[in-house]
Design an enzyme around this catalytic site. Sequence first.
Site, PDB file in Angstrom:
ATOM      1  N   SER A 311       0.807  -1.214   0.000  1.00  0.00           N
ATOM      2  CA  SER A 311       0.000   0.000   0.000  1.00  0.00           C
ATOM      3  C   SER A 311       0.849   1.278   0.000  1.00  0.00           C
ATOM      4  O   SER A 311       1.554   1.546  -0.956  1.00  0.00           O
ATOM      5  CB  SER A 311      -0.965  -0.042   1.195  1.00  0.00           C
ATOM      6  OG  SER A 311      -1.907   0.990   1.133  1.00  0.00           O
ATOM      7  N   ASP A 322      10.264   4.843 -10.271  1.00  0.00           N
ATOM      8  CA  ASP A 322       9.848   5.370 -11.568  1.00  0.00           C
ATOM      9  C   ASP A 322      10.499   6.707 -11.894  1.00  0.00           C
ATOM     10  O   ASP A 322      10.723   7.030 -13.070  1.00  0.00           O
ATOM     11  CB  ASP A 322       8.331   5.525 -11.605  1.00  0.00           C
ATOM     12  CG  ASP A 322       7.616   4.194 -11.797  1.00  0.00           C
ATOM     13  OD1 ASP A 322       8.290   3.151 -11.763  1.00  0.00           O
ATOM     14  OD2 ASP A 322       6.379   4.205 -11.971  1.00  0.00           O
ATOM     15  N   LYS A 336      -0.718  -4.216  -3.069  1.00  0.00           N
ATOM     16  CA  LYS A 336      -1.999  -3.681  -2.580  1.00  0.00           C
ATOM     17  C   LYS A 336      -2.160  -2.281  -3.164  1.00  0.00           C
ATOM     18  O   LYS A 336      -1.620  -1.321  -2.628  1.00  0.00           O
ATOM     19  CB  LYS A 336      -2.013  -3.660  -1.051  1.00  0.00           C
ATOM     20  CG  LYS A 336      -3.402  -3.479  -0.437  1.00  0.00           C
ATOM     21  CD  LYS A 336      -3.821  -2.034  -0.395  1.00  0.00           C
ATOM     22  CE  LYS A 336      -5.148  -1.854   0.307  1.00  0.00           C
ATOM     23  NZ  LYS A 336      -5.645  -0.464   0.215  1.00  0.00           N
TER      24      LYS A 336
END
Length: 548
Positions: A311, A322, A336
């Site tokens: 999460s 990224d 999640k």
Amino acid sequence: MTSIYAGRVVWLPTYGYNPTTMKKTTVIIALLLAVLPDLCTAQVRIDLGKNSPMRKLQIAEMAISNLYVDSVDEQKLVEDGIRGMLEKLDPHSSYTTAKETKAMNEPLQGSFEGIGVQFNMDRDTLLVIQPVTGGPSEKVGILAGDRIVSVDDTTIAGVKMSREEIMRRLRGKKGTKVNLSIVRRGIKDRLSFTVTRDKIPVTTIDASYMIRPSIGYIRIGSFGATTYDEFMAGVDSLKRHGMKDLILDLQDNGGGYLQAAVQIANEFLHKNDLIVYTEGRMARRQEYRAQGNGRLIDGRVIVLVNEYSASAAEIVTGAIQDQDRGQIVGRRTFGKGLVQRPIEFDDGSMMRLTVAHYYTPAGRCIQKPYHKGDIEDYAQDIEKRFKHGELYSADSIHFADSLKCYTLRRHRVVYGGGGIMPDFFVPLDTTQYTAFHRQLAAKGLIINASLKYVDEHRNELKRRYTSFDQFCRDFTVPKSETDSIIADAARQKVKPRDDKELQQTLPMLRTQLKALVARDIWDMSEYFQIVNETNHIVRKGVQLLTGK
């Protein structure tokens, strides 16, 4: 569970009356009028016509509560109905009672009200590990090693009272008083203390220290209301000690508040760098971007993760990966990536309804695949990874080309499809945590042995080791302690397969015992300073920054 939005709920009363079978019945229907805070108010029209699903549900509830042959608990009937509907959806939409909601939220909200002690159960007695510094128990003189045997004239020792029941008796509203009877080693008579309950802070940073010269280490246990302030206090302290690079440990971090994750990620990224975005059927795309005021934009960053990082932890990890801001080390994260919106009911209960997905800056959906309604299969995912070999070898992990994405600066290949795959894979070492060791831990033999040892030698340990550095350097777990654990295990019919497994178990057993002793004498940060030196993921992170 991620809690991010305060939903607005409108209650509309309708009435039904059947003179032959029931009295006037008030039916309350909750309408969600806003899906996300910035979403224009959604006009939801409820069809109560002859064939509408809502009317069918209303009639069924009314019939059961008024006509069923036996009496029913109408509150439970409605709660079971809500749970039944949610169980057919995704694995993270859920309903909790008022009591469950309060217990679930406390660790994230930053405080609870109580007497302020860290404790553990030594057999059937509450043993104080540490009183909270500056807390109500410390103020009246309660010490580490004290045993609380009664609360307000109710005996809690030797009566097999549940941990939950003991906590219920110790906790209470700020300003209320509780009388404690305590047994203290070396003192014959029981001691009595009156403690005035107060707000007790709940910390989410497990450890913060200089792991190597110029390299700081911070471990975040969860993302709560106070995490950002705790994190920045740790950063400030580490910078005063010469930190240039940082290892951010998110292993076993199950997540928490989205806002806390965004605040942490913001510290590492440049202005307008995308951190995460959410999007759903009724929720338009909402982006979270860096403000450009971060204090960790310079310096190298290593993020540590494993299969239990989930999460909010995956949001931070995905953003740093990224944006090519740092390197990710460990094993594929949990996966999640569903956004839950809390919908509160008047009685304090809550429904957390999935309204959107999380996406990393490169457009990867964090959520791993699932089948609606099949919660058992979803819960077995980690076990499947274990059997499939993914936890031991990166070669066993295969991604479809359709899941391929590229990082935003260096255009490195990364994959979606669930969880964050690290840049540097570190396999699980089963020779380090043997089956015998797992059985010892599961039976509570290791933690109980450490509690007993510290209880018997606390004063001696504090006299001999005036600093943690001295303890870390000089303390060795006595052979008698490991022998005692193995003997206790044998009495419970827990034995190693052979002498080879026993010899493989002993090094980690000694390390864990030493770390637990350090925790009880000092705190969690000292615990991790010891165990991290044997943690392969941590060691790989250190190697990447030091070259050795």
